[in-house]
Design a protein around this motif. Structure first.
Motif, PDB file in Angstrom:
ATOM      1  N   GLU A  14       9.470  27.965   1.475  1.00  0.00           N
ATOM      2  CA  GLU A  14      10.821  28.123   1.388  1.00  0.00           C
ATOM      3  C   GLU A  14      11.537  26.886   1.771  1.00  0.00           C
ATOM      4  O   GLU A  14      11.074  26.231   2.353  1.00  0.00           O
ATOM      5  N   ASN A  15      12.875  26.872   1.675  1.00  0.00           N
ATOM      6  CA  ASN A  15      13.736  25.995   2.150  1.00  0.00           C
ATOM      7  C   ASN A  15      15.119  26.405   2.559  1.00  0.00           C
ATOM      8  O   ASN A  15      15.805  27.288   1.911  1.00  0.00           O
ATOM      9  N   VAL A  16      15.392  26.244   3.882  1.00  0.00           N
ATOM     10  CA  VAL A  16      16.395  26.849   4.634  1.00  0.00           C
ATOM     11  C   VAL A  16      17.689  26.494   3.944  1.00  0.00           C
ATOM     12  O   VAL A  16      18.662  27.276   3.866  1.00  0.00           O
ATOM     13  N   ASN A  17      17.799  25.279   3.174  1.00  0.00           N
ATOM     14  CA  ASN A  17      18.907  24.837   2.677  1.00  0.00           C
ATOM     15  C   ASN A  17      19.052  25.428   1.165  1.00  0.00           C
ATOM     16  O   ASN A  17      20.392  25.281   0.863  1.00  0.00           O
ATOM     17  N   HIS A  18      18.210  25.897   0.494  1.00  0.00           N
ATOM     18  CA  HIS A  18      18.368  26.674  -0.662  1.00  0.00           C
ATOM     19  C   HIS A  18      17.612  27.857  -0.591  1.00  0.00           C
ATOM     20  O   HIS A  18      16.450  28.381  -1.200  1.00  0.00           O
ATOM     21  N   PRO A  19      18.235  28.919   0.006  1.00  0.00           N
ATOM     22  CA  PRO A  19      17.753  30.420   0.058  1.00  0.00           C
ATOM     23  C   PRO A  19      17.379  31.153  -1.316  1.00  0.00           C
ATOM     24  O   PRO A  19      17.822  30.643  -2.257  1.00  0.00           O
ATOM     25  N   GLY A  20      16.109  31.729  -1.315  1.00  0.00           N
ATOM     26  CA  GLY A  20      15.839  32.209  -2.556  1.00  0.00           C
ATOM     27  C   GLY A  20      14.942  31.381  -3.492  1.00  0.00           C
ATOM     28  O   GLY A  20      14.219  31.533  -4.213  1.00  0.00           O
ATOM     29  N   GLN A  21      14.868  29.946  -3.279  1.00  0.00           N
ATOM     30  CA  GLN A  21      14.226  28.928  -3.839  1.00  0.00           C
ATOM     31  C   GLN A  21      12.859  28.791  -3.343  1.00  0.00           C
ATOM     32  O   GLN A  21      12.800  28.685  -1.874  1.00  0.00           O
ATOM     33  N   ASP A  82      10.749  24.843   5.495  1.00  0.00           N
ATOM     34  CA  ASP A  82       9.998  26.252   5.445  1.00  0.00           C
ATOM     35  C   ASP A  82      10.064  27.070   6.691  1.00  0.00           C
ATOM     36  O   ASP A  82      10.402  28.301   6.689  1.00  0.00           O
ATOM     37  N   LEU A  83       9.691  26.436   7.881  1.00  0.00           N
ATOM     38  CA  LEU A  83       9.449  27.224   9.112  1.00  0.00           C
ATOM     39  C   LEU A  83      10.856  27.484   9.539  1.00  0.00           C
ATOM     40  O   LEU A  83      11.168  28.498  10.166  1.00  0.00           O
ATOM     41  N   GLU A  84      12.136  26.718   9.334  1.00  0.00           N
ATOM     42  CA  GLU A  84      13.248  26.979   9.711  1.00  0.00           C
ATOM     43  C   GLU A  84      13.656  28.329   8.658  1.00  0.00           C
ATOM     44  O   GLU A  84      14.056  29.341   9.200  1.00  0.00           O
ATOM     45  N   ALA A  85      13.519  28.248   7.485  1.00  0.00           N
ATOM     46  CA  ALA A  85      13.599  29.619   6.362  1.00  0.00           C
ATOM     47  C   ALA A  85      13.008  30.879   6.962  1.00  0.00           C
ATOM     48  O   ALA A  85      13.435  31.748   6.817  1.00  0.00           O
ATOM     49  N   LYS A  86      11.986  30.645   7.521  1.00  0.00           N
ATOM     50  CA  LYS A  86      11.035  31.835   8.342  1.00  0.00           C
ATOM     51  C   LYS A  86      11.457  32.121   9.384  1.00  0.00           C
ATOM     52  O   LYS A  86      10.962  33.031  10.116  1.00  0.00           O
ATOM     53  N   GLY A  87      12.587  31.380  10.240  1.00  0.00           N
ATOM     54  CA  GLY A  87      12.820  31.673  11.582  1.00  0.00           C
ATOM     55  C   GLY A  87      11.802  31.433  12.517  1.00  0.00           C
ATOM     56  O   GLY A  87      11.910  31.916  13.653  1.00  0.00           O
ATOM     57  N   ILE A  88      10.762  30.466  12.304  1.00  0.00           N
ATOM     58  CA  ILE A  88       9.783  30.145  13.182  1.00  0.00           C
ATOM     59  C   ILE A  88      10.224  29.119  14.043  1.00  0.00           C
ATOM     60  O   ILE A  88       9.960  29.165  15.348  1.00  0.00           O
ATOM     61  N   ILE A  89      10.971  28.049  13.519  1.00  0.00           N
ATOM     62  CA  ILE A  89      11.544  27.195  14.235  1.00  0.00           C
ATOM     63  C   ILE A  89      13.228  27.094  13.919  1.00  0.00           C
ATOM     64  O   ILE A  89      13.557  27.685  13.032  1.00  0.00           O
ATOM     65  N   ALA A  90      13.896  26.457  14.788  1.00  0.00           N
ATOM     66  CA  ALA A  90      15.289  26.609  14.779  1.00  0.00           C
ATOM     67  C   ALA A  90      15.913  25.234  14.962  1.00  0.00           C
ATOM     68  O   ALA A  90      15.493  24.298  15.657  1.00  0.00           O
ATOM     69  N   ARG A  91      17.175  25.141  14.381  1.00  0.00           N
ATOM     70  CA  ARG A  91      17.876  23.697  14.557  1.00  0.00           C
ATOM     71  C   ARG A  91      18.995  23.646  15.621  1.00  0.00           C
ATOM     72  O   ARG A  91      19.809  24.770  15.514  1.00  0.00           O
ATOM     73  N   GLU A  92      19.197  22.626  16.356  1.00  0.00           N
ATOM     74  CA  GLU A  92      20.693  22.642  17.114  1.00  0.00           C
ATOM     75  C   GLU A  92      21.562  22.148  16.256  1.00  0.00           C
ATOM     76  O   GLU A  92      21.342  21.264  15.359  1.00  0.00           O
ATOM     77  N   ARG A  93      22.717  22.584  16.211  1.00  0.00           N
ATOM     78  CA  ARG A  93      23.928  21.889  15.214  1.00  0.00           C
ATOM     79  C   ARG A  93      24.530  20.848  16.254  1.00  0.00           C
ATOM     80  O   ARG A  93      25.492  20.998  16.675  1.00  0.00           O
ATOM     81  N   VAL A  94      23.941  19.731  16.306  1.00  0.00           N
ATOM     82  CA  VAL A  94      24.107  18.511  16.999  1.00  0.00           C
ATOM     83  C   VAL A  94      23.907  17.385  15.883  1.00  0.00           C
ATOM     84  O   VAL A  94      22.810  17.601  14.774  1.00  0.00           O
ATOM     85  N   SER A  95      24.378  16.203  16.357  1.00  0.00           N
ATOM     86  CA  SER A  95      24.083  15.126  15.406  1.00  0.00           C
ATOM     87  C   SER A  95      23.432  13.966  16.381  1.00  0.00           C
ATOM     88  O   SER A  95      24.055  13.567  17.371  1.00  0.00           O
TER      89      SER A  95
END
Length: 102
Positions: A14-21, A82-95
């Motif tokens: 899966e791809n967190v940036n393209h849900p359903g794809q 893929d792991l982000e899309a599945k909720g196994i890892i998370a991203r911080e909204r930082v740069s």
């Protein structure tokens, strides 16, 4: 009578940036990278940058699948998304973007 499957086992990415794809990928390569990512990512914020994660996984990849780290960058990014899309890892909204286990 069912036909026997040939070739390597596959998993759905899966791809967190393209849900359903969903795309298909080699299962052995995927699982080796997933295990490496989960080994190097911390449990909580601030996490690691993508570059730090990619550097960190190289020491945890089997040489037979990733000889000399070949293709590790692409696989690290694909499995990360893929792991982000599945909720196994998370991203911080930082740069720059930072990752940790969910």
């Amino acid at each position: 009578m069912a036909m026997a499957r040939t070739g390597p086992a596959r998993v759905e990415l899966e791809n967190v940036n393209h849900p359903g794809q969903v795309s298909s990928a080699d299962a052995a390569m995927y699982h080796a990278m997933k295990q490496a990512i989960l080994r190097v990512l911390p449990a909580k914020s601030p996490g690691l940058t993508v570059a730090q994660m990619q550097d960190g996984v190289r020491g945890h990849l089997p040489e037979d699948l990733y000889p000399g780290g070949a293709k590790a960058g692409w696989w690290a990014k694909a499995v990360q998304l893929d792991l982000e899309a599945k909720g196994i890892i998370a991203r911080e909204r930082v740069s720059p973007l930072r990752l940790h286990k969910a």
